[in-house]
Design an enzyme around this catalytic site. Sequence first.
Site, PDB file in Angstrom:
ATOM      1  N   ARG A 134      94.774  11.139  17.228  1.00 53.59           N
ATOM      2  CA  ARG A 134      95.630  11.329  18.411  1.00 53.59           C
ATOM      3  C   ARG A 134      94.929  12.154  19.490  1.00 53.59           C
ATOM      4  O   ARG A 134      95.298  12.115  20.655  1.00 53.59           O
ATOM      5  CB  ARG A 134      96.943  12.015  18.016  1.00 53.59           C
ATOM      6  CG  ARG A 134      97.891  11.105  17.250  1.00 53.59           C
ATOM      7  CD  ARG A 134      99.111  11.863  16.771  1.00 53.59           C
ATOM      8  NE  ARG A 134      98.755  12.933  15.849  1.00 53.59           N
ATOM      9  CZ  ARG A 134      99.605  13.841  15.382  1.00 53.59           C
ATOM     10  NH1 ARG A 134     100.858  13.815  15.764  1.00 53.59           N
ATOM     11  NH2 ARG A 134      99.200  14.777  14.550  1.00 53.59           N
ATOM     12  N   HIS A 194     109.687  22.513  10.163  1.00 54.97           N
ATOM     13  CA  HIS A 194     108.693  23.233   9.365  1.00 54.97           C
ATOM     14  C   HIS A 194     108.150  24.418  10.136  1.00 54.97           C
ATOM     15  O   HIS A 194     108.215  24.455  11.360  1.00 54.97           O
ATOM     16  CB  HIS A 194     107.540  22.301   8.995  1.00 54.97           C
ATOM     17  CG  HIS A 194     107.084  21.451  10.150  1.00 54.97           C
ATOM     18  ND1 HIS A 194     107.491  20.143  10.315  1.00 54.97           N
ATOM     19  CD2 HIS A 194     106.301  21.719  11.222  1.00 54.97           C
ATOM     20  CE1 HIS A 194     106.964  19.643  11.424  1.00 54.97           C
ATOM     21  NE2 HIS A 194     106.240  20.586  12.003  1.00 54.97           N
ATOM     22  N   GLN A 245     101.943  22.644   7.150  1.00 55.14           N
ATOM     23  CA  GLN A 245     103.272  22.667   7.785  1.00 55.14           C
ATOM     24  C   GLN A 245     104.321  22.594   6.680  1.00 55.14           C
ATOM     25  O   GLN A 245     104.530  21.531   6.089  1.00 55.14           O
ATOM     26  CB  GLN A 245     103.409  21.496   8.772  1.00 55.14           C
ATOM     27  CG  GLN A 245     102.569  21.696  10.025  1.00 55.14           C
ATOM     28  CD  GLN A 245     102.343  20.412  10.816  1.00 55.14           C
ATOM     29  OE1 GLN A 245     101.827  19.430  10.283  1.00 55.14           O
ATOM     30  NE2 GLN A 245     102.691  20.411  12.086  1.00 55.14           N
ATOM     31  N   HIS A 299     101.807  12.431  23.587  1.00 59.47           N
ATOM     32  CA  HIS A 299     100.700  13.019  22.825  1.00 59.47           C
ATOM     33  C   HIS A 299     100.576  12.377  21.441  1.00 59.47           C
ATOM     34  O   HIS A 299      99.611  12.617  20.740  1.00 59.47           O
ATOM     35  CB  HIS A 299     100.924  14.522  22.695  1.00 59.47           C
ATOM     36  CG  HIS A 299     102.088  14.824  21.787  1.00 59.47           C
ATOM     37  ND1 HIS A 299     103.399  14.549  22.159  1.00 59.47           N
ATOM     38  CD2 HIS A 299     102.138  15.323  20.537  1.00 59.47           C
ATOM     39  CE1 HIS A 299     104.195  14.879  21.161  1.00 59.47           C
ATOM     40  NE2 HIS A 299     103.458  15.358  20.163  1.00 59.47           N
ATOM     41  N   ASP A 300     101.584  11.596  21.033  1.00 63.91           N
ATOM     42  CA  ASP A 300     101.544  10.975  19.703  1.00 63.91           C
ATOM     43  C   ASP A 300     101.076   9.523  19.789  1.00 63.91           C
ATOM     44  O   ASP A 300     100.870   8.979  20.870  1.00 63.91           O
ATOM     45  CB  ASP A 300     102.918  11.059  19.042  1.00 63.91           C
ATOM     46  CG  ASP A 300     103.165  12.437  18.419  1.00 63.91           C
ATOM     47  OD1 ASP A 300     102.185  13.108  18.031  1.00 63.91           O
ATOM     48  OD2 ASP A 300     104.347  12.834  18.324  1.00 63.91           O
ATOM     49  N   ASP A 303     112.091  18.559  17.555  1.00 64.37           N
ATOM     50  CA  ASP A 303     110.920  17.912  16.977  1.00 64.37           C
ATOM     51  C   ASP A 303     111.217  17.356  15.581  1.00 64.37           C
ATOM     52  O   ASP A 303     111.888  18.007  14.782  1.00 64.37           O
ATOM     53  CB  ASP A 303     109.788  18.955  16.888  1.00 64.37           C
ATOM     54  CG  ASP A 303     108.515  18.372  16.329  1.00 64.37           C
ATOM     55  OD1 ASP A 303     107.988  17.432  16.946  1.00 64.37           O
ATOM     56  OD2 ASP A 303     108.049  18.841  15.256  1.00 64.37           O
ATOM     57  N   ASP A 343      97.876  21.243  14.329  1.00 62.48           N
ATOM     58  CA  ASP A 343      98.600  20.023  14.700  1.00 62.48           C
ATOM     59  C   ASP A 343      99.045  20.073  16.162  1.00 62.48           C
ATOM     60  O   ASP A 343     100.213  19.816  16.481  1.00 62.48           O
ATOM     61  CB  ASP A 343      99.798  19.803  13.760  1.00 62.48           C
ATOM     62  CG  ASP A 343     100.438  18.419  13.968  1.00 62.48           C
ATOM     63  OD1 ASP A 343      99.758  17.525  14.507  1.00 62.48           O
ATOM     64  OD2 ASP A 343     101.612  18.250  13.588  1.00 62.48           O
ATOM     65  N   GLU A 367     113.735  13.812  19.160  1.00 61.06           N
ATOM     66  CA  GLU A 367     112.467  13.117  18.918  1.00 61.06           C
ATOM     67  C   GLU A 367     112.589  12.420  17.573  1.00 61.06           C
ATOM     68  O   GLU A 367     112.149  12.912  16.543  1.00 61.06           O
ATOM     69  CB  GLU A 367     111.274  14.078  18.911  1.00 61.06           C
ATOM     70  CG  GLU A 367     109.938  13.341  18.932  1.00 61.06           C
ATOM     71  CD  GLU A 367     109.070  13.508  17.681  1.00 61.06           C
ATOM     72  OE1 GLU A 367     108.088  12.752  17.532  1.00 61.06           O
ATOM     73  OE2 GLU A 367     109.363  14.378  16.840  1.00 61.06           O
TER      74      GLU A 367
HETATM   75  C1  GLC Z   1     106.320  15.568  16.077  1.00 66.27           C
HETATM   76  C2  GLC Z   1     105.212  15.797  17.066  1.00 66.27           C
HETATM   77  C3  GLC Z   1     103.918  15.501  16.411  1.00 66.27           C
HETATM   78  C4  GLC Z   1     103.761  16.381  15.213  1.00 66.27           C
HETATM   79  C5  GLC Z   1     104.958  16.243  14.274  1.00 66.27           C
HETATM   80  C6  GLC Z   1     104.989  17.365  13.301  1.00 66.27           C
HETATM   81  O1  GLC Z   1     106.422  14.241  15.723  1.00 66.27           O
HETATM   82  O2  GLC Z   1     105.412  15.014  18.201  1.00 66.27           O
HETATM   83  O3  GLC Z   1     102.856  15.683  17.304  1.00 66.27           O
HETATM   84  O4  GLC Z   1     102.609  16.026  14.525  1.00 66.27           O
HETATM   85  O5  GLC Z   1     106.173  16.330  14.955  1.00 66.27           O
HETATM   86  O6  GLC Z   1     105.462  18.543  13.924  1.00 66.27           O
HETATM   87  C1  GLC Z   2     106.089   9.741  12.554  1.00 67.65           C
HETATM   88  C2  GLC Z   2     107.299  10.518  12.756  1.00 67.65           C
HETATM   89  C3  GLC Z   2     107.347  11.131  14.125  1.00 67.65           C
HETATM   90  C4  GLC Z   2     106.034  11.783  14.471  1.00 67.65           C
HETATM   91  C5  GLC Z   2     104.904  10.884  14.226  1.00 67.65           C
HETATM   92  C6  GLC Z   2     103.629  11.619  14.464  1.00 67.65           C
HETATM   93  O1  GLC Z   2     106.155   8.562  13.286  1.00 67.65           O
HETATM   94  O2  GLC Z   2     108.446   9.719  12.573  1.00 67.65           O
HETATM   95  O3  GLC Z   2     108.358  12.060  14.168  1.00 67.65           O
HETATM   96  O4  GLC Z   2     106.000  12.075  15.820  1.00 67.65           O
HETATM   97  O5  GLC Z   2     104.948  10.445  12.923  1.00 67.65           O
HETATM   98  O6  GLC Z   2     102.585  10.731  14.338  1.00 67.65           O
END
Ligand code: GLC
Ligand code: GLC
Length: 662
Positions: A531, A200, A268, A406-407, A300, A157, A342
């Site tokens: 992504r 996680h 995770q 990155h998301d 995170d 991930d 976040e």
């Molecule tokens: C956060 C990160 C995302 C990841 C998720 C799980 O949202 O930005 O890239 O997949 O957490 O850790």
């Molecule tokens: C969801 C979560 C966020 C994560 C994202 C990853 O929107 O709320 O925390 O970054 O998924 O795609």
Amino acid sequence: MTISNNVPGIEDLKLEAELSLQRIWPRVCSIWEQAGHEPADRHAFEERFSNSWPRIFGLAYRLYGTRYDFFYHLEEVARVAAQAWADRPAHLLKTDQSRIYDDSWFQSEQMIGGALYVDLFSENLGKLRQSIDYFKKLGVTYLHLMPLFAVRPGNNDGGYAISNYRSVDPRLGTIEDLQLLASELHESGIALALDFVFNHTADDHEWAKQAQAGVREFQQYYYLFEDRTLPDQYEQTLREIFPTESRGNFTWHDGMQRWVWTTFNSFQWDLNYHNPAVFCSMLEEMLFLANMGVDILRLDAVAFIWKQMGTNCENRPEAHILIQAYNAIVHLVCPGMVFKSEAIVAPDDVLTYVSPQECQLSYNPTLMALLWESLATREVKLLNRSLSHRHKIPSGTAWVNYLRCHDDIGWTFDDGDAAAVGINGYDHRQFLNKFYTGQYPDSFARGVPFQYNADTGDMRISGTMASLAGLEQAFSRNDDTLKELAVNRILLLHGITLSIGGIPLLYIGEEWGLLNDYDFVQDPAKSSDSRWIHRPKMKWDYLQDLQLPENSNGQGGMVHTNLYNSIRRLIHLRKEAPAFAGQQMELISSGNPHVLGFVRHSAEGRVIVFGNFSEQEQPVSGNVVRTAGLGRFFEELISETTVGTSEEVILGPYQVMWLRRV
Ligand code: GLC
Ligand code: GLC
């Protein structure tokens, strides 16, 4: 203590806190007395300890006070904190001291963030060190390195499945490389941001391995279930985060013969914070990171850390208490470090994490989504409505304003805000999804769906800024007018995030207009996660084009270099405008549905910002500018022209203006 209705009063808690501190003190003192820090530092620390203990005690009590082993874990918290302070390098103690009463370091107009993946940008930490000049030239003053710790083999991930928080992924370097980088960044005036992935661990983290080996103590670190009874009950109120990767929130583990709670990917494993041992263990990992020289810790997936049956297990009150407890301990041990939340959730929920006692910084996903929304609709009414009551946050905190990361992009605006301006939230999200995946007639965007959920019709959007803003389409049609429009859209969005209040955060590479990278599908560890389309490798060739004469025209090279030069220039202009510091911002009714307007002012000046979200010229009445700007003539900082207010002020297609009274 006197307990009425089993709930101790504030006075009881104060007394208990004091008594427990008296008991613990001799044991923790011996830890820091051996540290060899300056006596003045030690006294300051001891004072902070006594002052912050009642708060730490109170928060911990609210989470774990009913546990029979509460006092054992409480002492652990004190011990871990004392040890971390004892281990804290002397130069970081200096930073701590200077930041204790001064949040201006992150409120300044000089602050500009950049985020990157070490491997995609520079291969490894050693080479990244050699790029510090790149960040200095660009103007970046805080650098967020995406997770760089040891990860599980195969799909990890993008680094968010961590097997060891204390070692760096050997492909990127070592812990020593990280420390060296941190100190060189600091010498160059650049703060370091790292992730704290605390919801996680990876399924091959030591704790998870112990759990798999049947060690009960570590099985309690996670949420494990023998059968589907409880998981099925939880599922009734949970949403699915990665429905195309793994359905539901639980994964069957054959070896243990147990269901494991896995909110994100099946590998995770969600940590069980109902167990105070998890709280203490993760605290130790967090303070280890702090001592590496982290200035900004990105929390995170913060919304998911506390689970409660019958709820959606997001944004629980206990999640806030937990972060506040960590914040209080950070304030004690390493007050130079701040938290960045976040929480990519509904706008009201995003706000609940933002406070000096919880997360001083927060991503601003609402602004991000609504800037893209305005580009698609060419109208600013929803953006305006949202900003009118959601931009303001407590003093001592700041938004982190970003455009891409990155998301994915999720359309997390508030349905009430939408209804207030005559928009149906559900339909509008369908429209935006179509628009940004290029399915809508005349769409300029080239995004792709992320996590399409056939049951709910939901999806999010992947794609680089340039591809979403029309540059990919313009290149494929080889159309210079479209190229110019795309570049202007990108500059407009930056013109807003750089000026609206808070810290602008660039996703490094976007300053060159990198296009979608469709090759991620070749890699089996990435192909199912779209992504990766917006996680391309840095294109260093573009930098060489900077040396080319203005009129040469390579592989569209000039578009990229022009974009870079323009963004860099905007960054430097921001830094010269003290009005852009801090958060305070007032909206202006521009009188034009396509134009966003606001005023920024500080003791040192006043700047009026207008942004035209349409590809047509748009007028704003001279009187609006005159009354908002309190002047008749203005210098437009970006185009270096003078603007008078005797007639209408005309904004070109997608033009952004920063107006300062002359
Ligand atoms: C956060 C990160 C995302 C990841 C998720 C799980 O949202 O930005 O890239 O997949 O957490 O850790
Ligand atoms: C969801 C979560 C966020 C994560 C994202 C990853 O929107 O709320 O925390 O970054 O998924 O795609």
